[in-house]
Scaffold this active site. Sequence first.
Site, PDB file in Angstrom:
ATOM      1  N   GLY A   1       0.842  -1.193   0.000  1.00  0.00           N
ATOM      2  CA  GLY A   1       0.000   0.000   0.000  1.00  0.00           C
ATOM      3  C   GLY A   1       0.876   1.242   0.000  1.00  0.00           C
ATOM      4  N   CYS A   2       0.307   2.361  -0.421  1.00  0.00           N
ATOM      5  CA  CYS A   2       1.097   3.590  -0.550  1.00  0.00           C
ATOM      6  C   CYS A   2       1.511   4.134   0.820  1.00  0.00           C
ATOM      7  CB  CYS A   2       0.317   4.640  -1.339  1.00  0.00           C
ATOM      8  SG  CYS A   2      -1.371   4.909  -0.783  1.00  0.00           S
ATOM      9  N   TYR A   3       0.551   4.226   1.740  1.00  0.00           N
ATOM     10  CA  TYR A   3       0.904   4.708   3.081  1.00  0.00           C
ATOM     11  C   TYR A   3       1.924   3.785   3.748  1.00  0.00           C
ATOM     12  CZ  TYR A   3      -3.003   8.128   3.219  1.00  0.00           C
ATOM     13  OH  TYR A   3      -3.859   9.180   2.996  1.00  0.00           O
TER      14      TYR A   3
END
Lengths: 336, 336, 336, 336
Positions: free
Chosen positions: B149-151
Amino acid sequence: MIKVAILGATGYTALELLKLLSRHPQAEVVAVTSRENTDPICIVHPSLTGLYSIRCENLKPSELAERGVDAVFSCLPHTATAAVAPELLALGMKVVDFGADYRLNDAAVFNKWYNVTHPDPERLPLTPYGLPELFREKIRGANLVANPGCYPTSAILPLAPLLKGGFIAPDDVIIDSKSGVSGAGRKPSLKNLYPECNEAISAYGIGTHRHTPEIEEVLSTASGADVKVIFTPHLTPMDRGILTTTYSRPLKDASQQDVLDYLRDFYKDEPFVQVVDAAPSTKDVIHTNRCHLTARVVGGRLLTISVIDNLIKGAAGAAVQNFNIIFGLEETTALI
Amino acid sequence: MIKVAILGATGYTALELLKLLSRHPQAEVVAVTSRENTDPICIVHPSLTGLYSIRCENLKPSELAERGVDAVFSCLPHTATAAVAPELLALGMKVVDFGADYRLNDAAVFNKWYNVTHPDPERLPLTPYGLPELFREKIRGANLVANPGCYPTSAILPLAPLLKGGFIAPDDVIIDSKSGVSGAGRKPSLKNLYPECNEAISAYGIGTHRHTPEIEEVLSTASGADVKVIFTPHLTPMDRGILTTTYSRPLKDASQQDVLDYLRDFYKDEPFVQVVDAAPSTKDVIHTNRCHLTARVVGGRLLTISVIDNLIKGAAGAAVQNFNIIFGLEETTALI
Amino acid sequence: MIKVAILGATGYTALELLKLLSRHPQAEVVAVTSRENTDPICIVHPSLTGLYSIRCENLKPSELAERGVDAVFSCLPHTATAAVAPELLALGMKVVDFGADYRLNDAAVFNKWYNVTHPDPERLPLTPYGLPELFREKIRGANLVANPGCYPTSAILPLAPLLKGGFIAPDDVIIDSKSGVSGAGRKPSLKNLYPECNEAISAYGIGTHRHTPEIEEVLSTASGADVKVIFTPHLTPMDRGILTTTYSRPLKDASQQDVLDYLRDFYKDEPFVQVVDAAPSTKDVIHTNRCHLTARVVGGRLLTISVIDNLIKGAAGAAVQNFNIIFGLEETTALI
Amino acid sequence: MIKVAILGATGYTALELLKLLSRHPQAEVVAVTSRENTDPICIVHPSLTGLYSIRCENLKPSELAERGVDAVFSCLPHTATAAVAPELLALGMKVVDFGADYRLNDAAVFNKWYNVTHPDPERLPLTPYGLPELFREKIRGANLVANPGCYPTSAILPLAPLLKGGFIAPDDVIIDSKSGVSGAGRKPSLKNLYPECNEAISAYGIGTHRHTPEIEEVLSTASGADVKVIFTPHLTPMDRGILTTTYSRPLKDASQQDVLDYLRDFYKDEPFVQVVDAAPSTKDVIHTNRCHLTARVVGGRLLTISVIDNLIKGAAGAAVQNFNIIFGLEETTALI
């Protein structure tokens, strides 16, 4: 207190109207309507927290009348206002329509551009166009007023005086407008998604935008000539504000200063139109009901540049201005 | 040439992937899928004009196999990839999943946070987490990789080394992230409408965001400790980029310089992680596959600040990096 | 490897050039100059971290020659390039000037619009205008090329073919352009301050912008007619991108489709010009060297709408395109 | 009418103040000062067109007294107000200082953080901190008030009640703030240039920002404990607005609902503080004097999220609120 209802209160123009009315000493909002939504309006619009406790309701004209509503601001989609206006008027309410239903005189033109059948065609030619700077007397005492479109307001204010004064040719007017995204409304769609609009500018509705006949008809009415315009709107990455640049063919050998002097004189008594020397920015007028405009003579063309807040002078502010006129109040109430 | 298919090609991460692959000398995009859309991909994404002539199709795994697809990038919504992955793998295709389906080891945790039943639970503990900087060896030769995921990418890159090195306590980690709006995807909704996001910052999913268990599990795996984090994402008015600020309790008497030196050494061979002295801006890394990160020791806390492009290092770039590793290509191909 | 130097490397166009050259297999940046700055270029431009370790230096032409520089990209302010170009050329270096010094043929026109005395007037009529789509043969083998202005590129690409083809009158061309703020450069001033530009659009340099004579001269050269334009640039709240809307008087009874077909045929072999049907957005081309353009016939006018990235096709990308042509390389190298 | 002067009228906080005062029935602006600028204020700030005709002047305290000024709002840089305040007060004028000169009690702390020698140290411990929600009684009847900093206002409003109520530990408070660019002022510099700030978020002044001692001192005063905070401000791509997220260690076993109920009760009589349930957006409060705040209990931490307009509740609005209190006017005059 004048009891006010707002039809279709969940959008951006209704939000601005509610902000303005919260400062209006003679207006009391007694109803805000929505077909689906039943939330408190401060949940629908969190920026109204502490200003309003009223909830959205789905109310019929008769229910508005029972509530003692004196004035209705309609933010409903086109044809929806014309479907209820006759009943609202019959019940004695004044109506300011934010939509296009009553802006044109000719139902045939409306039907062609909006691709519908107008529900209340007889009333079109009788309804004043709610641009006080040009039609104040018609608005005074009217029961129904057609609030102008945002692009038309930004284009008509600089062009109408120049056409009336015979400064420019009515058959060769180019209007290049740039608008913030709030003009596209609050209904989610790909075209007004943040990552589509941000860091991007694009033209749309080139030669087909529905504000074209509105601009042509109002400019023709105001000037007595048969005005034809080319209108190109552009979607600009900002919340609000419209800048309109127009290019016309001069009919007089007037200097730039002559034109500016004429425009200043034309608008000298108008509280919300400022003729300025420097090129204006939308930032100078957003969150106000003012229009700043200027003119230039360049290469054998007469240019005008005008800026407004599309949600205020282009919608909610003009509506309050019309409301103030209709009810004989100080025209600037809640607007300065 | 390695024949590539992209499942769910109409969104923003697929767009970035297509841009990156257009520069990849060993990859050829032979299929882009969509359930509804059948337009050429350059109509769906006008910025691909001139780069791709291929159309969107609704293709089954068997049809992808018939087309000779070697590798599938899946940008499908959660559980949709896990529903087709087994068949794709059985047909001999490699799969890089942009979604969350295979990021966690424990299906029970997945089912709880995503409120569904995982279609392919057995494969979870066997699937490498596609963050090459930490799990390169597991990714090499894998048939299925879970793209991070990006976060999590923005938080794990600075925190994992500090936890491994015993610099910070695993039970008191605060992660405050700020992301551009593209992270919310391309599906129109009120929350990602331009006039709602522009000129506004807000927190969301406070303590409930689905990236929380992903961050905790990966940091625990990487460090051997049971890591607990508090994660607060914020929606920031920009297209792309994530800045993550973390606050941890130091376990060592290490100076800021000690921490920076340790991080520099930890990432000295990594082409896409740069440990910097000055506070980084998302602008330094957007449109790249790089992460810039730094550390500060302030008032008895160890802070890290890291920036990535959520669509590239946080999605499409990491996917290409994983693709390169899986197929034994130069890891930086198409990424520098 | 072709050894390259960049003069005036601290601005935005130099940054984009450095990003493009980092992907160029035949170019090696051996010098970046600045009068004051002596920092590593990756401190001046943090987004170059990991790509360049070179420092800014204040170097004389002779020092560039000693370093074996083959090609110089000059991003110096106007007249500064013309002050050093003769020596650079005498020392055998090829020069691509990002500035206006060699764009016009007539030094008198330059002196009038730039209010200076041109340091190298003889070379003006001999220097090709670096728009390959119109002047590729003149650029091939030239030692000095004048890189076009950003606005002119966006206006000339749609208008030149229509003028050459006799579709529009040369004496009645209106150009309404909208540019991102990076076009104003990196020198701090009130006009490009964030809170002045954000949420604001304004016109500037109305009828006085220095790109006016450039557009008129190049369109006249390209079409053989004496072209006169009215040019109005607008500062738009975005980093980069130019959208140019033009309004001309048709000379032929050509349909919109005729015009689009003609333009498509005119640019059929050009890798960086795409004639599109739908109204283009700057977002379709930013971060690329492409121009997307379309045409409309509306109310007796022929309109064109074109979009480019002002920093790439409008500056650094065009410069690399010219560099590739001068050195006989594949024209698209480092640009796709 | 109360005669008002504004010192240093060319910046953004002065602009907001002038907008607010244009609606204030008891205040009349009789002087606006600038050291260099002598333009009409509506040229300096075009959005004031039609509201003010007054020009900027360079006036000494004695000249302000001759003009009958009753109240001075000082928007001068730090130490500049303290250099003139004694004379202004001696001449009988009330002073509201927008700057930091009188916010701290201890001149030594001021000198250390601002790296200067305070010109008027004796007055520091006697000057009330102008946050009416906490210090209304001290402000009433004061001749000099120190208007709070924008970040401190956003952090103190949620934290002070929780510290007073013993809900959180005073020695472990983390404050992560995100501010619009107007907070950086109107003086052009690379850091607040549009292309540097737009599409970018970055942290700055990490552990070194001058609002740190202000927050600590005021929270200590309000709570009686020795409060230590870690404060990290972030520059966010928007004109205005601050969102502050705080992370503290709970001292009580209080549920999220308990905390919200306590805060609601604490602020129940405050017109400008709204405790809300949903996570607030800066958009809910920009262009208002309101603070919206909420609390969350997550993973053993107590979080607060608060939003204000940095230019209004964080500066000009608070100043008018203090002005209203000092002169015994209705506190909300010109603010709702």
